[in-house]
Design a protein around this motif. Structure first.
Motif, PDB file in Angstrom:
ATOM      1  N   ALA A   1       0.871  -1.177   0.000  1.00  0.00           N
ATOM      2  CA  ALA A   1       0.000   0.000   0.000  1.00  0.00           C
ATOM      3  C   ALA A   1       0.907   1.226   0.000  1.00  0.00           C
ATOM      4  O   ALA A   1       2.044   1.158   0.474  1.00  0.00           O
ATOM      5  CB  ALA A   1      -0.899   0.003   1.237  1.00  0.00           C
ATOM      6  N   PRO A   2       0.402   2.350  -0.505  1.00  0.00           N
ATOM      7  CA  PRO A   2       1.216   3.571  -0.499  1.00  0.00           C
ATOM      8  C   PRO A   2       1.498   4.069   0.918  1.00  0.00           C
ATOM      9  O   PRO A   2       0.702   3.847   1.836  1.00  0.00           O
ATOM     10  CB  PRO A   2       0.373   4.586  -1.272  1.00  0.00           C
ATOM     11  CG  PRO A   2      -0.902   3.927  -1.637  1.00  0.00           C
ATOM     12  CD  PRO A   2      -0.900   2.528  -1.125  1.00  0.00           C
ATOM     13  N   LYS A   3       2.611   4.752   1.063  1.00  0.00           N
ATOM     14  CA  LYS A   3       2.997   5.222   2.398  1.00  0.00           C
ATOM     15  C   LYS A   3       1.953   6.155   3.004  1.00  0.00           C
ATOM     16  O   LYS A   3       1.766   6.173   4.210  1.00  0.00           O
ATOM     17  CB  LYS A   3       4.376   5.874   2.382  1.00  0.00           C
ATOM     18  CG  LYS A   3       4.440   7.238   1.759  1.00  0.00           C
ATOM     19  CD  LYS A   3       5.816   7.839   1.900  1.00  0.00           C
ATOM     20  CE  LYS A   3       5.804   9.271   1.384  1.00  0.00           C
ATOM     21  NZ  LYS A   3       7.074   9.936   1.579  1.00  0.00           N
ATOM     22  N   GLU A   4       1.252   6.910   2.163  1.00  0.00           N
ATOM     23  CA  GLU A   4       0.220   7.818   2.674  1.00  0.00           C
ATOM     24  C   GLU A   4      -0.906   7.040   3.352  1.00  0.00           C
ATOM     25  O   GLU A   4      -1.423   7.461   4.388  1.00  0.00           O
ATOM     26  CB  GLU A   4      -0.343   8.687   1.536  1.00  0.00           C
ATOM     27  CG  GLU A   4       0.653   9.657   0.936  1.00  0.00           C
ATOM     28  CD  GLU A   4       1.582   9.046  -0.121  1.00  0.00           C
ATOM     29  OE1 GLU A   4       2.504   9.753  -0.562  1.00  0.00           O
ATOM     30  OE2 GLU A   4       1.403   7.859  -0.493  1.00  0.00           O
ATOM     31  N   LYS A   5      -1.293   5.906   2.786  1.00  0.00           N
ATOM     32  CA  LYS A   5      -2.348   5.067   3.374  1.00  0.00           C
ATOM     33  C   LYS A   5      -1.879   4.500   4.712  1.00  0.00           C
ATOM     34  O   LYS A   5      -2.601   4.528   5.708  1.00  0.00           O
ATOM     35  CB  LYS A   5      -2.731   3.950   2.404  1.00  0.00           C
ATOM     36  CG  LYS A   5      -3.649   2.877   2.982  1.00  0.00           C
ATOM     37  CD  LYS A   5      -4.894   3.389   3.666  1.00  0.00           C
ATOM     38  CE  LYS A   5      -6.028   3.667   2.758  1.00  0.00           C
ATOM     39  NZ  LYS A   5      -7.240   4.098   3.529  1.00  0.00           N
TER      40      LYS A   5
ATOM     41  N   LYS B   1      -2.755  -5.865   6.900  1.00  0.00           N
ATOM     42  CA  LYS B   1      -4.018  -6.365   6.365  1.00  0.00           C
ATOM     43  C   LYS B   1      -4.996  -5.221   6.103  1.00  0.00           C
ATOM     44  O   LYS B   1      -5.602  -5.133   5.041  1.00  0.00           O
ATOM     45  CB  LYS B   1      -4.640  -7.393   7.314  1.00  0.00           C
ATOM     46  CG  LYS B   1      -5.952  -7.980   6.802  1.00  0.00           C
ATOM     47  CD  LYS B   1      -6.507  -9.034   7.720  1.00  0.00           C
ATOM     48  CE  LYS B   1      -7.741  -9.724   7.215  1.00  0.00           C
ATOM     49  NZ  LYS B   1      -8.579  -9.037   6.272  1.00  0.00           N
ATOM     50  N   LEU B   2      -5.120  -4.328   7.063  1.00  0.00           N
ATOM     51  CA  LEU B   2      -6.039  -3.201   6.924  1.00  0.00           C
ATOM     52  C   LEU B   2      -5.635  -2.291   5.762  1.00  0.00           C
ATOM     53  O   LEU B   2      -6.469  -1.920   4.939  1.00  0.00           O
ATOM     54  CB  LEU B   2      -6.085  -2.410   8.229  1.00  0.00           C
ATOM     55  CG  LEU B   2      -7.079  -1.258   8.309  1.00  0.00           C
ATOM     56  CD1 LEU B   2      -8.511  -1.742   8.136  1.00  0.00           C
ATOM     57  CD2 LEU B   2      -6.912  -0.523   9.630  1.00  0.00           C
ATOM     58  N   ALA B   3      -4.357  -1.945   5.685  1.00  0.00           N
ATOM     59  CA  ALA B   3      -3.875  -1.039   4.623  1.00  0.00           C
ATOM     60  C   ALA B   3      -4.058  -1.677   3.246  1.00  0.00           C
ATOM     61  O   ALA B   3      -4.485  -1.019   2.294  1.00  0.00           O
ATOM     62  CB  ALA B   3      -2.417  -0.680   4.858  1.00  0.00           C
ATOM     63  N   GLU B   4      -3.739  -2.972   3.151  1.00  0.00           N
ATOM     64  CA  GLU B   4      -3.863  -3.652   1.861  1.00  0.00           C
ATOM     65  C   GLU B   4      -5.319  -3.822   1.465  1.00  0.00           C
ATOM     66  O   GLU B   4      -5.675  -3.637   0.298  1.00  0.00           O
ATOM     67  CB  GLU B   4      -3.108  -4.977   1.884  1.00  0.00           C
ATOM     68  CG  GLU B   4      -1.600  -4.761   1.949  1.00  0.00           C
ATOM     69  CD  GLU B   4      -0.791  -6.045   2.071  1.00  0.00           C
ATOM     70  OE1 GLU B   4      -1.389  -7.144   2.236  1.00  0.00           O
ATOM     71  OE2 GLU B   4       0.458  -5.961   2.022  1.00  0.00           O
ATOM     72  N   ASP B   5      -6.180  -4.147   2.422  1.00  0.00           N
ATOM     73  CA  ASP B   5      -7.613  -4.286   2.136  1.00  0.00           C
ATOM     74  C   ASP B   5      -8.208  -2.963   1.661  1.00  0.00           C
ATOM     75  O   ASP B   5      -9.019  -2.935   0.739  1.00  0.00           O
ATOM     76  CB  ASP B   5      -8.384  -4.773   3.367  1.00  0.00           C
ATOM     77  CG  ASP B   5      -8.142  -6.245   3.673  1.00  0.00           C
ATOM     78  OD1 ASP B   5      -7.497  -6.938   2.856  1.00  0.00           O
ATOM     79  OD2 ASP B   5      -8.576  -6.687   4.759  1.00  0.00           O
ATOM     80  N   GLU B   6      -7.812  -1.865   2.309  1.00  0.00           N
ATOM     81  CA  GLU B   6      -8.364  -0.560   1.961  1.00  0.00           C
ATOM     82  C   GLU B   6      -7.746   0.043   0.701  1.00  0.00           C
ATOM     83  O   GLU B   6      -8.269   0.998   0.153  1.00  0.00           O
ATOM     84  CB  GLU B   6      -8.240   0.402   3.136  1.00  0.00           C
ATOM     85  CG  GLU B   6      -9.131   0.044   4.293  1.00  0.00           C
ATOM     86  CD  GLU B   6      -9.220   1.116   5.356  1.00  0.00           C
ATOM     87  OE1 GLU B   6      -8.654   2.212   5.181  1.00  0.00           O
ATOM     88  OE2 GLU B   6      -9.873   0.844   6.386  1.00  0.00           O
ATOM     89  N   SER B   7      -6.617  -0.512   0.248  1.00  0.00           N
ATOM     90  CA  SER B   7      -5.943   0.005  -0.930  1.00  0.00           C
ATOM     91  C   SER B   7      -6.325  -0.732  -2.207  1.00  0.00           C
ATOM     92  O   SER B   7      -5.967  -0.322  -3.293  1.00  0.00           O
ATOM     93  CB  SER B   7      -4.417  -0.065  -0.749  1.00  0.00           C
ATOM     94  OG  SER B   7      -4.022   0.817   0.271  1.00  0.00           O
ATOM     95  N   HIS B   8      -7.019  -1.847  -2.054  1.00  0.00           N
ATOM     96  CA  HIS B   8      -7.357  -2.654  -3.251  1.00  0.00           C
ATOM     97  C   HIS B   8      -8.845  -2.695  -3.507  1.00  0.00           C
ATOM     98  O   HIS B   8      -9.664  -2.395  -2.772  1.00  0.00           O
ATOM     99  CB  HIS B   8      -6.828  -4.074  -3.096  1.00  0.00           C
ATOM    100  CG  HIS B   8      -5.321  -4.109  -3.074  1.00  0.00           C
ATOM    101  ND1 HIS B   8      -4.603  -3.973  -1.916  1.00  0.00           N
ATOM    102  CD2 HIS B   8      -4.400  -4.226  -4.065  1.00  0.00           C
ATOM    103  CE1 HIS B   8      -3.301  -4.023  -2.194  1.00  0.00           C
ATOM    104  NE2 HIS B   8      -3.159  -4.171  -3.494  1.00  0.00           N
TER     105      HIS B   8
END
Length: 146
Positions: free
Chosen positions: A12-16, A139-146
């Motif tokens: 995920a991007p660093k901003e996320k 998990k949270l960052a990847e779920d929210e980024s995809h």
């Protein structure tokens, strides 16, 4: 001084990652280690923090923010009873990778006269807490980024 250091790569991007890491209101919903943080993330101000390592009780303390670099790093310094007895400098660092992913470096530097007596527990239960938090954030960052 002793240091616990963990890191994890997050797709995920660093901003996320930064936004999730600094959105303290959401911590109770996803964070298995840091149960809550209250306060403003500004250098020299105090936070109210509750952590709970695996198989341990909740520990409450009021550390002082020691660094804040937007999208890069924040840290705090907490002490048990008084400075020099048992101090923990907790640091979150975010690094952007060439492939667009982010590396979270989650570490803490411990100092003070009680550290040698507490190191075994820190290096097992607290380290496990760091790793559980890192995985939950990933998990949270990847779920929210995809």
């Amino acid at each position: 001084m002793k240091e616990l250091k963990t890191e994890i790569n997050i797709s995920a991007p660093k901003e996320k990652v930064w936004d999730l890491l600094t959105d303290f209101e959401r911590y109770p919903n996803w964070n298995p280690f840091i149960k809550s943080i209250k306060g403003t993330l500004k250098v020299r101000l105090r936070l109210e923090v509750q952590v709970q390592p695996p198989d341990s009780g909740v520990f409450k303390f009021k550390p002082r923010v020691t660094s804040f670099k937007y999208h890069q790093e924040f840290s705090w310094l907490g002490s048990l009873l008084m400075y020099g007895i048992f101090d923990g400098h907790h640091i979150f660092e975010i690094e952007e990778n060439n492939d667009g992913s982010t590396t979270l470096i989650h570490r803490e530097e411990f100092s003070g006269i009680l550290v040698p007596f507490m190191w075994k527990q820190l290096n097992t239960k607290t380290r496990a807490g760091f790793e559980l938090m890192n995985e939950a954030l990933k998990k949270l960052a990847e779920d929210e980024s995809h």
